[in-house]
Design a protein around this motif. Structure first.
Motif, PDB file in Angstrom:
ATOM      1  N   LEU A  85      -5.455   2.803  -3.989  1.00 38.63           N
ATOM      2  CA  LEU A  85      -5.950   2.664  -2.620  1.00 38.63           C
ATOM      3  C   LEU A  85      -6.815   3.839  -2.193  1.00 38.63           C
ATOM      4  O   LEU A  85      -7.621   3.714  -1.276  1.00 38.63           O
ATOM      5  CB  LEU A  85      -4.771   2.497  -1.660  1.00 38.63           C
ATOM      6  N   ALA A  86      -6.668   4.978  -2.846  1.00 39.07           N
ATOM      7  CA  ALA A  86      -7.509   6.126  -2.517  1.00 39.07           C
ATOM      8  C   ALA A  86      -8.956   5.900  -2.932  1.00 39.07           C
ATOM      9  O   ALA A  86      -9.869   6.441  -2.315  1.00 39.07           O
ATOM     10  CB  ALA A  86      -6.974   7.392  -3.185  1.00 39.07           C
ATOM     11  N   VAL A  87      -9.172   5.087  -3.979  1.00 36.23           N
ATOM     12  CA  VAL A  87     -10.542   4.826  -4.425  1.00 36.23           C
ATOM     13  C   VAL A  87     -11.036   3.443  -4.008  1.00 36.23           C
ATOM     14  O   VAL A  87     -12.243   3.211  -3.905  1.00 36.23           O
ATOM     15  CB  VAL A  87     -10.674   4.988  -5.957  1.00 36.23           C
ATOM     16  N   TYR A  88     -10.090   2.508  -3.785  1.00 39.09           N
ATOM     17  CA  TYR A  88     -10.452   1.128  -3.443  1.00 39.09           C
ATOM     18  C   TYR A  88      -9.511   0.670  -2.323  1.00 39.09           C
ATOM     19  O   TYR A  88      -8.612  -0.137  -2.538  1.00 39.09           O
ATOM     20  CB  TYR A  88     -10.301   0.248  -4.689  1.00 39.09           C
ATOM     21  N   PRO A  89      -9.713   1.163  -1.104  1.00 35.23           N
ATOM     22  CA  PRO A  89      -8.772   0.897  -0.006  1.00 35.23           C
ATOM     23  C   PRO A  89      -8.613  -0.580   0.348  1.00 35.23           C
ATOM     24  O   PRO A  89      -7.559  -0.974   0.833  1.00 35.23           O
ATOM     25  CB  PRO A  89      -9.386   1.660   1.178  1.00 35.23           C
ATOM     26  N   ALA A  90      -9.635  -1.389   0.115  1.00 36.13           N
ATOM     27  CA  ALA A  90      -9.586  -2.789   0.535  1.00 36.13           C
ATOM     28  C   ALA A  90      -9.011  -3.715  -0.534  1.00 36.13           C
ATOM     29  O   ALA A  90      -9.020  -4.934  -0.339  1.00 36.13           O
ATOM     30  CB  ALA A  90     -10.992  -3.266   0.929  1.00 36.13           C
ATOM     31  N   LEU A  91      -8.514  -3.185  -1.649  1.00 31.95           N
ATOM     32  CA  LEU A  91      -7.965  -4.030  -2.704  1.00 31.95           C
ATOM     33  C   LEU A  91      -6.619  -4.595  -2.253  1.00 31.95           C
ATOM     34  O   LEU A  91      -5.612  -3.894  -2.219  1.00 31.95           O
ATOM     35  CB  LEU A  91      -7.808  -3.223  -3.994  1.00 31.95           C
ATOM     36  N   LYS A  92      -6.601  -5.882  -1.935  1.00 26.82           N
ATOM     37  CA  LYS A  92      -5.428  -6.484  -1.318  1.00 26.82           C
ATOM     38  C   LYS A  92      -4.215  -6.480  -2.244  1.00 26.82           C
ATOM     39  O   LYS A  92      -3.079  -6.286  -1.794  1.00 26.82           O
ATOM     40  CB  LYS A  92      -5.723  -7.915  -0.887  1.00 26.82           C
ATOM     41  N   SER A  93      -4.433  -6.685  -3.536  1.00 24.20           N
ATOM     42  CA  SER A  93      -3.285  -6.697  -4.455  1.00 24.20           C
ATOM     43  C   SER A  93      -2.583  -5.345  -4.465  1.00 24.20           C
ATOM     44  O   SER A  93      -1.358  -5.282  -4.550  1.00 24.20           O
ATOM     45  CB  SER A  93      -3.747  -7.068  -5.861  1.00 24.20           C
ATOM     46  N   ALA A  94      -3.345  -4.263  -4.352  1.00 28.12           N
ATOM     47  CA  ALA A  94      -2.736  -2.929  -4.296  1.00 28.12           C
ATOM     48  C   ALA A  94      -2.060  -2.704  -2.953  1.00 28.12           C
ATOM     49  O   ALA A  94      -0.980  -2.103  -2.890  1.00 28.12           O
ATOM     50  CB  ALA A  94      -3.793  -1.854  -4.549  1.00 28.12           C
ATOM     51  N   GLN A  95      -2.672  -3.176  -1.861  1.00 29.96           N
ATOM     52  CA  GLN A  95      -2.056  -3.069  -0.541  1.00 29.96           C
ATOM     53  C   GLN A  95      -0.706  -3.784  -0.532  1.00 29.96           C
ATOM     54  O   GLN A  95       0.307  -3.226  -0.077  1.00 29.96           O
ATOM     55  CB  GLN A  95      -2.964  -3.689   0.519  1.00 29.96           C
ATOM     56  N   ASP A  96      -0.704  -5.025  -1.024  1.00 30.06           N
ATOM     57  CA  ASP A  96       0.525  -5.821  -1.023  1.00 30.06           C
ATOM     58  C   ASP A  96       1.611  -5.178  -1.885  1.00 30.06           C
ATOM     59  O   ASP A  96       2.782  -5.120  -1.493  1.00 30.06           O
ATOM     60  CB  ASP A  96       0.237  -7.235  -1.534  1.00 30.06           C
ATOM     61  N   ALA A  97       1.210  -4.690  -3.064  1.00 27.21           N
ATOM     62  CA  ALA A  97       2.191  -4.092  -3.968  1.00 27.21           C
ATOM     63  C   ALA A  97       2.769  -2.812  -3.376  1.00 27.21           C
ATOM     64  O   ALA A  97       3.986  -2.573  -3.441  1.00 27.21           O
ATOM     65  CB  ALA A  97       1.539  -3.803  -5.316  1.00 27.21           C
ATOM     66  N   ALA A  98       1.914  -1.977  -2.786  1.00 30.23           N
ATOM     67  CA  ALA A  98       2.399  -0.733  -2.181  1.00 30.23           C
ATOM     68  C   ALA A  98       3.341  -1.024  -1.018  1.00 30.23           C
ATOM     69  O   ALA A  98       4.374  -0.370  -0.860  1.00 30.23           O
ATOM     70  CB  ALA A  98       1.226   0.125  -1.722  1.00 30.23           C
ATOM     71  N   GLY A  99       2.990  -2.009  -0.199  1.00 32.08           N
ATOM     72  CA  GLY A  99       3.843  -2.365   0.927  1.00 32.08           C
ATOM     73  C   GLY A  99       5.185  -2.895   0.473  1.00 32.08           C
ATOM     74  O   GLY A  99       6.234  -2.540   1.027  1.00 32.08           O
ATOM     75  N   ARG A 100       5.161  -3.745  -0.560  1.00 28.74           N
ATOM     76  CA  ARG A 100       6.408  -4.306  -1.076  1.00 28.74           C
ATOM     77  C   ARG A 100       7.301  -3.212  -1.651  1.00 28.74           C
ATOM     78  O   ARG A 100       8.512  -3.179  -1.389  1.00 28.74           O
ATOM     79  CB  ARG A 100       6.084  -5.352  -2.152  1.00 28.74           C
ATOM     80  N   LEU A 101       6.700  -2.304  -2.438  1.00 28.44           N
ATOM     81  CA  LEU A 101       7.506  -1.237  -3.041  1.00 28.44           C
ATOM     82  C   LEU A 101       8.022  -0.255  -1.994  1.00 28.44           C
ATOM     83  O   LEU A 101       9.130   0.271  -2.133  1.00 28.44           O
ATOM     84  CB  LEU A 101       6.678  -0.497  -4.099  1.00 28.44           C
ATOM     85  N   ALA A 102       7.202  -0.006  -0.955  1.00 27.89           N
ATOM     86  CA  ALA A 102       7.674   0.891   0.116  1.00 27.89           C
ATOM     87  C   ALA A 102       8.946   0.325   0.752  1.00 27.89           C
ATOM     88  O   ALA A 102       9.887   1.064   1.026  1.00 27.89           O
ATOM     89  CB  ALA A 102       6.583   1.072   1.166  1.00 27.89           C
ATOM     90  N   ASP A 103       8.971  -0.993   0.959  1.00 25.75           N
ATOM     91  CA  ASP A 103      10.156  -1.629   1.528  1.00 25.75           C
ATOM     92  C   ASP A 103      11.341  -1.551   0.569  1.00 25.75           C
ATOM     93  O   ASP A 103      12.487  -1.317   0.970  1.00 25.75           O
ATOM     94  CB  ASP A 103       9.866  -3.098   1.857  1.00 25.75           C
ATOM     95  N   GLU A 104      11.076  -1.758  -0.751  1.00 26.99           N
ATOM     96  CA  GLU A 104      12.163  -1.746  -1.721  1.00 26.99           C
ATOM     97  C   GLU A 104      12.743  -0.343  -1.889  1.00 26.99           C
ATOM     98  O   GLU A 104      13.960  -0.185  -2.071  1.00 26.99           O
ATOM     99  CB  GLU A 104      11.642  -2.253  -3.061  1.00 26.99           C
ATOM    100  N   ILE A 105      11.869   0.666  -1.818  1.00 30.53           N
ATOM    101  CA  ILE A 105      12.338   2.038  -2.061  1.00 30.53           C
ATOM    102  C   ILE A 105      13.082   2.595  -0.856  1.00 30.53           C
ATOM    103  O   ILE A 105      14.135   3.210  -0.976  1.00 30.53           O
ATOM    104  CB  ILE A 105      11.144   2.946  -2.416  1.00 30.53           C
ATOM    105  N   THR A 106      12.529   2.355   0.340  1.00 29.30           N
ATOM    106  CA  THR A 106      13.111   2.949   1.537  1.00 29.30           C
ATOM    107  C   THR A 106      14.151   2.058   2.192  1.00 29.30           C
ATOM    108  O   THR A 106      14.956   2.522   2.991  1.00 29.30           O
ATOM    109  CB  THR A 106      12.018   3.273   2.569  1.00 29.30           C
ATOM    110  N   GLY A 107      14.121   0.751   1.877  1.00 29.73           N
ATOM    111  CA  GLY A 107      15.026  -0.167   2.531  1.00 29.73           C
ATOM    112  C   GLY A 107      14.447  -0.666   3.833  1.00 29.73           C
ATOM    113  O   GLY A 107      13.427  -0.143   4.317  1.00 29.73           O
TER     114      GLY A 107
END
Length: 266
Positions: A241-263
């Motif tokens: 996301l630092a080089v390609y902020p609009a890449l939706k697959s990376a946005q979705d994956a980061a959001g999903r993992l943030a939820d899984e890691i933090t609860g």
């Protein structure tokens, strides 16, 4: 997980969303070092499997060894698009006005300019067109022989003729070991063949030559997820996301993992 780590991950993902919407984003990923990998038999592991070592300075991160009996369901598109008709030596660019190198800039300067535009573009469709132009530049090796071999490898991969594709890619890398996209294609093929360790090693070679290669980074993150290294995968998606902020697959994956890691947020 302790509270500071939760806050850092949540904050990091908030930054990712800001990157998508902000008019400009610093090129932090260009300065970050790719993960260090060791080939089979040369790392601390004793089973001959390739190891992933933490970046310099990260002494607490555990070593990752791909489980030999686990494999993903399919090859991700994350490694980037394959060579197509427009990449053939005699083919004209899709948009000559867009793809032409300006008289006052080199090919490397053109790629840098396109990455600057990519980081500033919040619209997914427009960003995708810029990304496509970058990928075309990556695939143009400057050698008609290399370009032809890459086309043959893509054709063989499309036919699931993995042995032929591997042979052609090996030949390509013998002729031009500095060509990042050949390493990336072989990483893709090794992933498809469930050879995760070899894929990781080829990803390392790709990122050593082009640290901004979001396709290789996405492939690395997906492998890390399958190894249940969610925090490392999250950090890698953030590099995308630092080089390609609009890449939706990376946005979705980061959001999903943030939820899984933090609860769940209460």
């Amino acid at each position: 997980m302790n509270e500071p780590r939760q806050m850092r991950i949540t904050s990091s993902f908030a930054v990712a969303l800001t990157l998508v919407l902000a008019p400009a984003v610093p090129a932090t990923a260009q300065e970050s070092a790719p993960p260090m990998l060791t080939p089979p038999g040369e790392g601390p592991g004793d089973d001959g499997a390739p190891n992933v070592l933490p970046p310099p300075g990260d002494e607490n991160s555990p070593m990752i060894v791909p489980p030999p009996d686990e494999s993903p369901d399919e090859t991700p598109d994350a490694f980037g698009s394959a060579p197509s008709a427009e990449d053939e030596p005699d083919a004209a660019p899709v948009d000559q006005a867009e793809d032409a190198v300006r008289p006052d800039e080199s090919r490397e300067e053109k790629i840098d300019r396109l990455f600057s535009e990519l980081r500033k573009q919040p619209d997914g469709a427009k960003a995708g067109r810029i990304a496509g132009r970058i990928e075309r530049e990556w695939r143009r090796s400057g050698s008609a022989t290399i370009d032809l071999l890459m086309q043959r490898a893509a054709t063989a991969m499309g036919k699931k003729d993995n042995a032929a594709a591997m042979d052609v890619l090996d030949q390509t890398l013998v002729l031009d070991p500095a060509y990042a996209e050949a390493w990336n294609r072989r990483a893709t093929l090794n992933f498809a063949m469930d050879r995760w360790g070899k894929s990781l090693a080829d990803i390392e070679q790709t990122l050593a030559r082009e640290p901004r290669h979001w396709g290789a980074l996405m492939g690395l993150a997906m492998i890390l997820e399958r190894l249940d290294e969610k925090e490392k995968a999250f950090d890698t998606y953030m590099r995308v996301l630092a080089v390609y902020p609009a890449l939706k697959s990376a946005q979705d994956a980061a959001g999903r993992l943030a939820d899984e890691i933090t609860g769940p947020v209460i």
